[in-house]
Motif scaffolding. Structure first.
Motif, short mmCIF file in Angstrom:
data_model
loop_
_atom_site.label_atom_id
_atom_site.label_comp_id
_atom_site.label_asym_id
_atom_site.label_seq_id
_atom_site.Cartn_x
_atom_site.Cartn_y
_atom_site.Cartn_z
N UNK A 218 -6.74 18.37 -8.94
CA UNK A 218 -6.39 17.93 -7.59
C UNK A 218 -5.39 16.77 -7.59
N UNK A 219 -4.75 16.54 -8.73
CA UNK A 219 -3.74 15.48 -8.83
C UNK A 219 -2.37 16.12 -9.02
N UNK A 220 -1.44 15.79 -8.13
CA UNK A 220 -0.08 16.30 -8.21
C UNK A 220 0.88 15.13 -8.40
N UNK A 221 2.16 15.42 -8.59
CA UNK A 221 3.16 14.38 -8.82
C UNK A 221 4.28 14.47 -7.79
N UNK A 222 4.91 13.34 -7.53
CA UNK A 222 6.03 13.27 -6.59
C UNK A 222 7.05 12.30 -7.14
N UNK A 223 8.28 12.76 -7.28
CA UNK A 223 9.34 11.96 -7.88
C UNK A 223 9.94 10.99 -6.88
N UNK A 224 10.17 9.74 -7.32
CA UNK A 224 10.80 8.74 -6.47
C UNK A 224 10.76 7.37 -7.12
N UNK A 225 11.41 6.40 -6.46
CA UNK A 225 11.48 5.04 -6.97
C UNK A 225 10.82 4.11 -5.96
N UNK A 226 9.72 3.47 -6.36
CA UNK A 226 9.00 2.61 -5.41
C UNK A 226 9.79 1.35 -5.04
N UNK A 227 10.89 1.09 -5.75
CA UNK A 227 11.72 -0.08 -5.42
C UNK A 227 12.70 0.22 -4.29
N UNK A 228 12.84 1.49 -3.96
CA UNK A 228 13.79 1.88 -2.91
C UNK A 228 13.08 2.01 -1.57
N UNK A 229 13.76 1.62 -0.53
CA UNK A 229 13.20 1.72 0.82
C UNK A 229 13.11 3.19 1.23
N UNK A 230 12.23 3.45 2.18
CA UNK A 230 12.09 4.82 2.67
C UNK A 230 10.66 5.31 2.57
N UNK A 231 10.34 6.29 3.39
CA UNK A 231 8.97 6.81 3.44
C UNK A 231 8.71 7.79 2.30
N UNK A 232 7.44 7.90 1.96
CA UNK A 232 7.01 8.81 0.91
C UNK A 232 6.67 10.16 1.54
N UNK A 233 7.20 11.23 0.97
CA UNK A 233 6.90 12.56 1.47
C UNK A 233 5.40 12.85 1.39
#
Length: 283
Positions: A218-233
């Motif tokens: 039940x664990x999936x992954x999502x690519x992104x940079x937490x230092x960048x502004x913007x909402x998480x999908x």
């Protein structure tokens, strides 16, 4: 007289042990790089036998093995060496609380710590961030080492039990690295699904770890940079977990991360923060 000598020696002993501590840690780091404890996990060997297997100098290896024996990580009998229970648990590859990747990661910090004086004089870091480097093996040791440390210390299991999430359905592990905490929370809460948000290079390793470790699927992954502004999908989430990332960032980047976490939460959602916190006077 003995008591007097002990009292006068105490400050010296503390200073002496600290000044020489780098040598003790380096012995263990080199041993892990050579994978000595795995080689000795199931069968004792002489220094000569090990030297042949490792293609190293037999006399120099014997000195290393004797030093590790003095540290309590090996036992020696009639010229043959074998693991102690501690080394079988933490240092041999099949050990239940193996810390090999973590120790190798710390071993890679050797040169950086050697440049501490330069960093203090210049007022800036020496080298670039690990995830920005081209050394994939180093990144894997760091991510897998984080996983090993969370398990061996018991922190991941403790947190998953200490913070009940029975009414929660969605958890975001922001900068979650190996996904250890997300996986443990899912094990402890049958209706929970988790997303590990991190950089693409990190998630390649995360997915391998989850394949081995995530029993819930039940664990999936999502690519992104937490230092960048913007909402998480996929927002909003019931829970956002921030674990051991703010301590590496400056105040401005920390504020961006917290804003990202806030915007990812549903109204009344839960923010869990796990960091190394210093006292008010920073000592």
């Amino acid at each position: 007289r003995r008591g007097f000598m002990n009292r006068t020696a105490e400050p010296y002993i503390k200073v002496h042990e600290l000044v020489n501590a780098f040598a003790s840690s380096r012995l263990l780091q080199v041993a892990m790089s050579l994978d000595l404890f795995t080689r000795l996990a199931n069968q004792d060997k002489t220094a000569a036998q090990l030297a042949t297997l490792l293609d190293v100098d037999a006399h120099a290896l014997e000195l290393l093995l004797d030093a590790l024996t003095a540290q309590g990580f090996l036992q020696k009998h009639n010229g043959r060496y074998y693991d102690t229970p501690t080394s079988q648990t933490y240092l041999a590859h099949e050990g239940p609380k193996y810390l090999g990747h973590f120790i190798r990661h710390m071993g890679r910090q050797w040169d950086h710590w050697g440049k501490l004086e330069t960093a203090v004089r210049r007022g800036r870091p020496i080298g670039k961030r690990l995830e920005a480097s081209d050394n994939r093996e180093a990144l894997e040791d760091y991510i897998r080492g984080s996983h090993e440390l969370a398990l061996a210390s018991g922190e991941a299991r403790y947190m998953s039990k200490a913070i009940p999430l029975r009414k929660c359905r969605k958890l975001l592990d922001l900068g979650g690295g190996p996904g250890t905490y997300a996986s443990m929370f899912c094990r402890a809460n049958r209706n929970l699904q988790a997303v590990v948000f991190d950089l693409p290079a990190t998630l390649k390793i995360t997915r391998k770890i989850l394949k081995e470790f995530d029993t819930t699927k039940r664990v999936s992954t999502l690519s992104g940079d937490y230092r960048e502004k913007g909402k998480v999908r996929g927002a909003p989430f019931d829970v956002v977990l921030i674990s051991n990332i703010l301590q590496y960032e400056n105040a401005a980047t920390g504020a961006t991360i917290l804003k990202k976490a806030h915007d990812a939460l549903k109204p009344g959602g839960l923010l869990i923060m796990k960091e190394h916190i210093v006292s008010a006077d920073h000592t």
